[in-house]
Motif scaffolding. Structure first.
Motif, PDB file in Angstrom:
ATOM      1  N   ALA A  35      25.408  65.321 -55.190  1.00  0.00           N
ATOM      2  CA  ALA A  35      25.989  64.933 -53.908  1.00  0.00           C
ATOM      3  C   ALA A  35      25.848  66.128 -52.975  1.00  0.00           C
ATOM      4  CB  ALA A  35      27.454  64.560 -54.089  1.00  0.00           C
ATOM      5  N   TYR A  36      25.838  65.834 -51.683  1.00  0.00           N
ATOM      6  CA  TYR A  36      25.610  66.888 -50.700  1.00  0.00           C
ATOM      7  C   TYR A  36      26.837  67.195 -49.841  1.00  0.00           C
ATOM      8  CZ  TYR A  36      20.848  66.669 -52.262  1.00  0.00           C
ATOM      9  OH  TYR A  36      19.735  66.729 -53.054  1.00  0.00           O
ATOM     10  N   ASP A  37      27.932  66.488 -50.058  1.00  0.00           N
ATOM     11  CA  ASP A  37      29.208  66.807 -49.412  1.00  0.00           C
ATOM     12  C   ASP A  37      30.317  66.122 -50.207  1.00  0.00           C
ATOM     13  OD1 ASP A  37      29.836  64.109 -48.344  1.00  0.00           O
ATOM     14  OD2 ASP A  37      28.230  64.490 -46.920  1.00  0.00           O
ATOM     15  N   GLY A  38      31.559  66.408 -49.841  1.00  0.00           N
ATOM     16  CA  GLY A  38      32.689  65.872 -50.587  1.00  0.00           C
ATOM     17  C   GLY A  38      32.816  64.367 -50.548  1.00  0.00           C
ATOM     18  N   GLU A  39      32.492  63.759 -49.410  1.00  0.00           N
ATOM     19  CA  GLU A  39      32.568  62.299 -49.306  1.00  0.00           C
ATOM     20  C   GLU A  39      31.583  61.635 -50.265  1.00  0.00           C
ATOM     21  OE1 GLU A  39      31.898  61.510 -45.160  1.00  0.00           O
ATOM     22  OE2 GLU A  39      33.907  62.150 -44.591  1.00  0.00           O
ATOM     23  N   ASP A  40      30.352  62.124 -50.246  1.00  0.00           N
ATOM     24  CA  ASP A  40      29.327  61.617 -51.162  1.00  0.00           C
ATOM     25  C   ASP A  40      29.768  61.846 -52.614  1.00  0.00           C
ATOM     26  OD1 ASP A  40      26.837  60.582 -52.024  1.00  0.00           O
ATOM     27  OD2 ASP A  40      25.827  62.516 -51.777  1.00  0.00           O
ATOM     28  N   ALA A  41      30.380  62.992 -52.874  1.00  0.00           N
ATOM     29  CA  ALA A  41      30.827  63.330 -54.231  1.00  0.00           C
ATOM     30  C   ALA A  41      31.908  62.377 -54.727  1.00  0.00           C
ATOM     31  CB  ALA A  41      31.326  64.764 -54.272  1.00  0.00           C
ATOM     32  N   LEU A  42      32.822  61.952 -53.841  1.00  0.00           N
ATOM     33  CA  LEU A  42      33.859  61.011 -54.253  1.00  0.00           C
ATOM     34  C   LEU A  42      33.231  59.706 -54.748  1.00  0.00           C
ATOM     35  CD1 LEU A  42      36.568  61.496 -51.489  1.00  0.00           C
ATOM     36  CD2 LEU A  42      36.766  62.118 -53.905  1.00  0.00           C
ATOM     37  N   GLU A  43      32.228  59.221 -54.024  1.00  0.00           N
ATOM     38  CA  GLU A  43      31.545  57.992 -54.419  1.00  0.00           C
ATOM     39  C   GLU A  43      30.789  58.171 -55.732  1.00  0.00           C
ATOM     40  OE1 GLU A  43      29.083  56.524 -51.232  1.00  0.00           O
ATOM     41  OE2 GLU A  43      30.723  56.725 -49.789  1.00  0.00           O
ATOM     42  N   LYS A  44      30.061  59.282 -55.858  1.00  0.00           N
ATOM     43  CA  LYS A  44      29.271  59.522 -57.075  1.00  0.00           C
ATOM     44  C   LYS A  44      30.184  59.734 -58.283  1.00  0.00           C
ATOM     45  CE  LYS A  44      25.045  59.704 -55.182  1.00  0.00           C
ATOM     46  NZ  LYS A  44      24.415  60.829 -54.561  1.00  0.00           N
ATOM     47  N   ALA A  45      31.292  60.430 -58.087  1.00  0.00           N
ATOM     48  CA  ALA A  45      32.212  60.675 -59.198  1.00  0.00           C
ATOM     49  C   ALA A  45      32.835  59.371 -59.687  1.00  0.00           C
ATOM     50  CB  ALA A  45      33.297  61.664 -58.781  1.00  0.00           C
ATOM     51  N   ALA A  46      33.171  58.492 -58.761  1.00  0.00           N
ATOM     52  CA  ALA A  46      33.742  57.198 -59.152  1.00  0.00           C
ATOM     53  C   ALA A  46      32.713  56.345 -59.888  1.00  0.00           C
ATOM     54  CB  ALA A  46      34.249  56.472 -57.916  1.00  0.00           C
ATOM     55  N   ALA A  47      31.470  56.413 -59.452  1.00  0.00           N
ATOM     56  CA  ALA A  47      30.419  55.590 -60.052  1.00  0.00           C
ATOM     57  C   ALA A  47      29.964  56.103 -61.415  1.00  0.00           C
ATOM     58  CB  ALA A  47      29.218  55.510 -59.110  1.00  0.00           C
ATOM     59  N   HIS A  48      29.963  57.416 -61.607  1.00  0.00           N
ATOM     60  CA  HIS A  48      29.355  57.990 -62.810  1.00  0.00           C
ATOM     61  C   HIS A  48      30.330  58.669 -63.764  1.00  0.00           C
ATOM     62  CE1 HIS A  48      25.509  57.033 -61.080  1.00  0.00           C
ATOM     63  NE2 HIS A  48      25.835  57.681 -59.983  1.00  0.00           N
ATOM     64  N   GLU A  49      31.581  58.847 -63.376  1.00  0.00           N
ATOM     65  CA  GLU A  49      32.596  59.472 -64.218  1.00  0.00           C
ATOM     66  C   GLU A  49      32.055  60.690 -64.963  1.00  0.00           C
ATOM     67  OE1 GLU A  49      34.569  56.581 -66.660  1.00  0.00           O
ATOM     68  OE2 GLU A  49      34.898  55.245 -64.966  1.00  0.00           O
ATOM     69  N   PRO A  50      31.770  61.769 -64.240  1.00  0.00           N
ATOM     70  CA  PRO A  50      31.170  62.946 -64.875  1.00  0.00           C
ATOM     71  C   PRO A  50      32.120  63.654 -65.837  1.00  0.00           C
ATOM     72  CG  PRO A  50      31.848  63.455 -62.642  1.00  0.00           C
ATOM     73  CD  PRO A  50      32.034  61.973 -62.820  1.00  0.00           C
ATOM     74  N   ASP A  51      31.508  64.387 -66.763  1.00  0.00           N
ATOM     75  CA  ASP A  51      32.283  65.242 -67.661  1.00  0.00           C
ATOM     76  C   ASP A  51      32.614  66.567 -66.973  1.00  0.00           C
ATOM     77  OD1 ASP A  51      32.124  63.571 -70.092  1.00  0.00           O
ATOM     78  OD2 ASP A  51      29.975  63.954 -69.875  1.00  0.00           O
ATOM     79  N   LEU A  52      31.734  66.971 -66.056  1.00  0.00           N
ATOM     80  CA  LEU A  52      31.901  68.249 -65.357  1.00  0.00           C
ATOM     81  C   LEU A  52      31.384  68.108 -63.935  1.00  0.00           C
ATOM     82  CD1 LEU A  52      31.449  71.769 -66.641  1.00  0.00           C
ATOM     83  CD2 LEU A  52      30.152  71.150 -64.623  1.00  0.00           C
TER      84      LEU A  52
END
Length: 129
Positions: A35-52
């Motif tokens: 992700a390239y900013d926090g907003e994008d990161a919120l979406e990616k984190a919800a979609a992919h449930e990262p370990d880190l």
């Protein structure tokens, strides 16, 4: 049974760094999203449930500290590990990152690709308190 590789979300607005981290981590066998900013990161984190999450602090639209506040690590994602990877050695930002659930705060200038891999591996193996 084959163990699934750890999933890492890179949140970094500098394109060259983001791509370099992706290459380093994928080559080491991790499943990587970026992700390239926090907003994008919120979406990616919800979609992919990262370990880190490898998180930069200074980004457009939503910075890393606001991402941590909105992501609500302790409540909704208690097992996710967060390594803040920043160029800024500002104590109030470091304290706030830890208060918002970050596991580590590392200065980018101090971490070579080899050290980045060690930081990620070490952070993933230590159980979340």
């Amino acid at each position: 049974m084959v163990k699934k590789p750890a999933t890492i979300l890179i949140v970094e607005d500098e394109n060259a760094l983001n791509e370099a981290y992706q290459i380093i981590l994928r080559t080491a066998g991790y499943q990587v999203y970026s992700a390239y900013d926090g907003e994008d990161a919120l979406e990616k984190a919800a979609a992919h449930e990262p370990d880190l999450i490898l998180l930069d602090l200074r980004m457009p639209h939503m910075d890393g500290l606001n991402f941590l506040r909105h992501y609500e690590l302790r409540i909704h994602h208690p097992k996710v590990r967060v390594v803040v990877f920043s160029n800024y050695d500002i104590q109030k930002d470091i304290d706030e990152a830890y208060n918002q659930g970050a596991d580590r705060y590392i200065l980018k200038a101090w971490a070579s690709p080899k050290e980045l891999l060690k930081i990620v591996a070490d952070t993933l193996v230590v159980p979340k308190a």
